[in-house]
Design a protein around this motif. Structure first.
Motif, PDB file in Angstrom:
ATOM      1  N   HIS A  46      -1.790  -2.288  -0.437  1.00 31.59           N
ATOM      2  CA  HIS A  46      -2.261  -1.671   0.802  1.00 31.59           C
ATOM      3  C   HIS A  46      -1.218  -0.659   1.263  1.00 31.59           C
ATOM      4  CE1 HIS A  46       0.603  -4.645   2.111  1.00 31.59           C
ATOM      5  NE2 HIS A  46       0.713  -3.974   3.236  1.00 31.59           N
ATOM      6  N   GLU A  47      -1.632   0.265   2.109  1.00 31.13           N
ATOM      7  CA  GLU A  47      -0.653   1.187   2.676  1.00 31.13           C
ATOM      8  C   GLU A  47       0.149   0.413   3.727  1.00 31.13           C
ATOM      9  OE1 GLU A  47      -0.114   5.742   4.162  1.00 31.13           O
ATOM     10  OE2 GLU A  47      -2.148   4.956   3.918  1.00 31.13           O
ATOM     11  N   THR A  64       4.436   7.769   0.354  1.00 31.51           N
ATOM     12  CA  THR A  64       3.423   6.873  -0.199  1.00 31.51           C
ATOM     13  C   THR A  64       2.310   7.709  -0.788  1.00 31.51           C
ATOM     14  OG1 THR A  64       3.928   5.237   1.505  1.00 31.51           O
ATOM     15  CG2 THR A  64       1.857   4.964   0.315  1.00 31.51           C
ATOM     16  N   ALA A  66      -1.488   7.352  -2.675  1.00 29.32           N
ATOM     17  CA  ALA A  66      -2.614   6.482  -3.009  1.00 29.32           C
ATOM     18  C   ALA A  66      -2.999   6.694  -4.470  1.00 29.32           C
ATOM     19  CB  ALA A  66      -3.805   6.792  -2.112  1.00 29.32           C
ATOM     20  N   PHE A  72      -1.162   1.506  -3.894  1.00 28.13           N
ATOM     21  CA  PHE A  72      -0.296   2.540  -3.344  1.00 28.13           C
ATOM     22  C   PHE A  72       1.070   2.498  -4.002  1.00 28.13           C
ATOM     23  CE2 PHE A  72      -3.507   1.753  -0.252  1.00 28.13           C
ATOM     24  CZ  PHE A  72      -3.789   3.004   0.279  1.00 28.13           C
TER      25      PHE A  72
END
Length: 81
Positions: A46-47, A64, A66, A72
């Motif tokens: 997840h971020e 970060t 995606a 991520f």
């Protein structure tokens, strides 16, 4: 010390599959022993929005990206002194 470490290779963590709190704790622990001038790469599910504030407050820069698979890539490095 192995050759990759001696050559300044980045630290890599594959944290996918861990819960968000465990992922955040793992990143912070790895950063606590990261040598200046090096960076940490972490693969997350997840971020990590809550982690960004902690990084900013503790003198780390981050990026970060995606992935197409929904995970991520987080890259973190120390800023300043």
């Amino acid at each position: 010390m192995n050759a990759a470490h001696a050559a300044g290779a980045p630290r890599e963590l594959d944290l996918h599959g861990l819960d968000p709190v465990a992922q955040m704790e793992s990143v912070m622990l790895a950063l606590s022993v990261l040598e200046r001038g090096r960076h940490l790469n972490a693969l997350l599910d997840h971020e990590p929005f809550p982690l960004y504030r902690m990084l900013d407050q503790n003198g780390y820069a981050h990026r970060t990206d995606a992935r197409v698979d929904g995970r991520f890539d987080l890259r973190v490095w120390r800023t300043g002194n």
